[in-house]
Design a protein around this motif. Structure first.
Motif, PDB file in Angstrom:
ATOM      1  N   GLY A  95     -44.486 -54.285  26.874  1.00  0.00           N
ATOM      2  CA  GLY A  95     -45.828 -53.758  26.690  1.00  0.00           C
ATOM      3  C   GLY A  95     -45.863 -52.286  27.051  1.00  0.00           C
ATOM      4  N   HIS A  96     -47.060 -51.761  27.248  1.00  0.00           N
ATOM      5  CA  HIS A  96     -47.153 -50.335  27.571  1.00  0.00           C
ATOM      6  C   HIS A  96     -47.524 -50.130  29.043  1.00  0.00           C
ATOM      7  CE1 HIS A  96     -51.298 -51.388  26.446  1.00  0.00           C
ATOM      8  NE2 HIS A  96     -51.630 -50.526  27.379  1.00  0.00           N
ATOM      9  N   THR A  97     -46.987 -49.065  29.568  1.00  0.00           N
ATOM     10  CA  THR A  97     -47.224 -48.652  30.948  1.00  0.00           C
ATOM     11  C   THR A  97     -47.874 -47.272  30.897  1.00  0.00           C
ATOM     12  OG1 THR A  97     -45.232 -49.821  31.665  1.00  0.00           O
ATOM     13  CG2 THR A  97     -46.080 -48.147  33.149  1.00  0.00           C
ATOM     14  N   ASP A  98     -48.741 -46.996  31.848  1.00  0.00           N
ATOM     15  CA  ASP A  98     -49.364 -45.681  31.959  1.00  0.00           C
ATOM     16  C   ASP A  98     -48.262 -44.672  32.312  1.00  0.00           C
ATOM     17  OD1 ASP A  98     -50.774 -43.386  32.551  1.00  0.00           O
ATOM     18  OD2 ASP A  98     -52.235 -44.394  33.843  1.00  0.00           O
ATOM     19  N   MET A  99     -47.933 -43.824  31.372  1.00  0.00           N
ATOM     20  CA  MET A  99     -46.826 -42.890  31.566  1.00  0.00           C
ATOM     21  C   MET A  99     -47.180 -41.731  32.496  1.00  0.00           C
ATOM     22  SD  MET A  99     -44.289 -44.243  30.112  1.00  0.00           S
ATOM     23  CE  MET A  99     -43.012 -43.107  29.651  1.00  0.00           C
ATOM     24  N   ARG A 100     -48.424 -41.677  32.958  1.00  0.00           N
ATOM     25  CA  ARG A 100     -48.786 -40.677  33.954  1.00  0.00           C
ATOM     26  C   ARG A 100     -48.272 -41.080  35.334  1.00  0.00           C
ATOM     27  NH1 ARG A 100     -55.077 -40.713  32.860  1.00  0.00           N
ATOM     28  NH2 ARG A 100     -54.502 -42.916  32.916  1.00  0.00           N
ATOM     29  N   CYS A 101     -47.875 -42.339  35.485  1.00  0.00           N
ATOM     30  CA  CYS A 101     -47.364 -42.832  36.777  1.00  0.00           C
ATOM     31  C   CYS A 101     -46.054 -42.130  37.128  1.00  0.00           C
ATOM     32  CB  CYS A 101     -47.104 -44.332  36.720  1.00  0.00           C
ATOM     33  SG  CYS A 101     -48.583 -45.344  36.688  1.00  0.00           S
ATOM     34  N   GLY A 102     -45.918 -41.852  38.387  1.00  0.00           N
ATOM     35  CA  GLY A 102     -44.679 -41.300  38.903  1.00  0.00           C
ATOM     36  C   GLY A 102     -43.867 -42.389  39.581  1.00  0.00           C
ATOM     37  N   PHE A 131     -39.625 -48.311  31.308  1.00  0.00           N
ATOM     38  CA  PHE A 131     -41.053 -48.355  31.001  1.00  0.00           C
ATOM     39  C   PHE A 131     -41.320 -47.541  29.743  1.00  0.00           C
ATOM     40  CE2 PHE A 131     -40.285 -48.349  35.525  1.00  0.00           C
ATOM     41  CZ  PHE A 131     -41.078 -49.357  36.017  1.00  0.00           C
ATOM     42  N   CYS A 132     -42.313 -47.959  28.969  1.00  0.00           N
ATOM     43  CA  CYS A 132     -42.704 -47.236  27.765  1.00  0.00           C
ATOM     44  C   CYS A 132     -44.226 -47.196  27.702  1.00  0.00           C
ATOM     45  CB  CYS A 132     -42.145 -47.950  26.534  1.00  0.00           C
ATOM     46  SG  CYS A 132     -42.389 -47.068  24.986  1.00  0.00           S
ATOM     47  N   GLY A 133     -44.769 -46.106  27.198  1.00  0.00           N
ATOM     48  CA  GLY A 133     -46.214 -45.974  27.048  1.00  0.00           C
ATOM     49  C   GLY A 133     -46.669 -46.472  25.688  1.00  0.00           C
ATOM     50  N   ARG A 134     -47.862 -46.082  25.304  1.00  0.00           N
ATOM     51  CA  ARG A 134     -48.393 -46.478  23.991  1.00  0.00           C
ATOM     52  C   ARG A 134     -47.604 -45.838  22.857  1.00  0.00           C
ATOM     53  NH1 ARG A 134     -52.949 -49.428  24.506  1.00  0.00           N
ATOM     54  NH2 ARG A 134     -54.168 -49.108  26.389  1.00  0.00           N
ATOM     55  N   LYS A 135     -47.190 -44.598  23.074  1.00  0.00           N
ATOM     56  CA  LYS A 135     -46.345 -43.937  22.078  1.00  0.00           C
ATOM     57  C   LYS A 135     -44.925 -44.452  22.277  1.00  0.00           C
ATOM     58  CE  LYS A 135     -48.928 -39.665  21.713  1.00  0.00           C
ATOM     59  NZ  LYS A 135     -48.829 -38.208  21.770  1.00  0.00           N
ATOM     60  N   LEU A 191     -38.872 -46.225  19.559  1.00  0.00           N
ATOM     61  CA  LEU A 191     -38.209 -47.368  20.158  1.00  0.00           C
ATOM     62  C   LEU A 191     -38.837 -48.664  19.642  1.00  0.00           C
ATOM     63  CD1 LEU A 191     -38.214 -46.025  23.805  1.00  0.00           C
ATOM     64  CD2 LEU A 191     -36.250 -46.128  22.284  1.00  0.00           C
ATOM     65  N   GLN A 192     -38.063 -49.703  19.559  1.00  0.00           N
ATOM     66  CA  GLN A 192     -38.551 -51.034  19.194  1.00  0.00           C
ATOM     67  C   GLN A 192     -38.870 -51.766  20.494  1.00  0.00           C
ATOM     68  OE1 GLN A 192     -38.783 -52.333  15.988  1.00  0.00           O
ATOM     69  NE2 GLN A 192     -38.238 -50.335  15.180  1.00  0.00           N
ATOM     70  N   TRP A 193     -39.929 -51.349  21.161  1.00  0.00           N
ATOM     71  CA  TRP A 193     -40.265 -51.854  22.492  1.00  0.00           C
ATOM     72  C   TRP A 193     -40.975 -53.191  22.385  1.00  0.00           C
ATOM     73  CZ3 TRP A 193     -38.336 -48.917  26.318  1.00  0.00           C
ATOM     74  CH2 TRP A 193     -38.635 -49.294  27.628  1.00  0.00           C
ATOM     75  N   PRO A 194     -40.550 -54.219  23.129  1.00  0.00           N
ATOM     76  CA  PRO A 194     -41.243 -55.514  23.109  1.00  0.00           C
ATOM     77  C   PRO A 194     -42.701 -55.353  23.543  1.00  0.00           C
ATOM     78  CG  PRO A 194     -39.127 -55.694  24.234  1.00  0.00           C
ATOM     79  CD  PRO A 194     -39.379 -54.230  24.005  1.00  0.00           C
TER      80      PRO A 194
END
Length: 118
Positions: A16-23, A47-51, A77-80
């Motif tokens: 799924g997507h993760t908030d990529m602003r997270c450190g 981790f991958c974001g919406r993009k 990416l072909q992210w699950p």
């Protein structure tokens, strides 16, 4: 110091997507609080974001965390997509994923099951 990630024993993908602003702290919290995984057990967490053209990787390197970030210039990416799932990957599946392929290759030769052949 650079790490040879081919020697890492555990490769986990946070689907799924993760908030990529997270450190580092935010991603470590996702791993430990949401999925109950050990951050310090020779593991890399992806981790991958919406993009789907960028990802982050979190790794404990004996004396501190490393956070890697990559943006792909051409392709995705072909992210699950299953938002509440974490999967353990093999080194081959990691290579497929980071090359833009699905981690479930329909034509890949599957490893043989051990035991009696007949």
């Amino acid at each position: 110091m650079l790490v040879d990630f081919t020697t890492v024993q555990n490769i986990f993908i946070i689907c799924g997507h993760t908030d990529m602003r997270c450190g580092i702290d935010g991603l470590a919290s996702v791993v430990s609080d949401k999925y109950n995984l050990d951050l310090f057990n020779d593991a890399i967490f992806l981790f991958c974001g919406r993009k789907k053209d960028r990802y982050k990787a979190l790794y404990w390197d004996r004396d501190g965390f490393m956070l890697l970030y990559k943006r792909i210039e051409n392709g995705n990416l072909q992210w699950p997509k299953d938002q509440d799932e974490v999967k353990k990957l093999t080194a081959q599946e990691l290579r497929w994923l980071l090359e833009g392929l699905s981690i479930q290759q329909p034509k890949a030769i599957k490893p043989a099951k051990t035991g009696c052949l007949y």
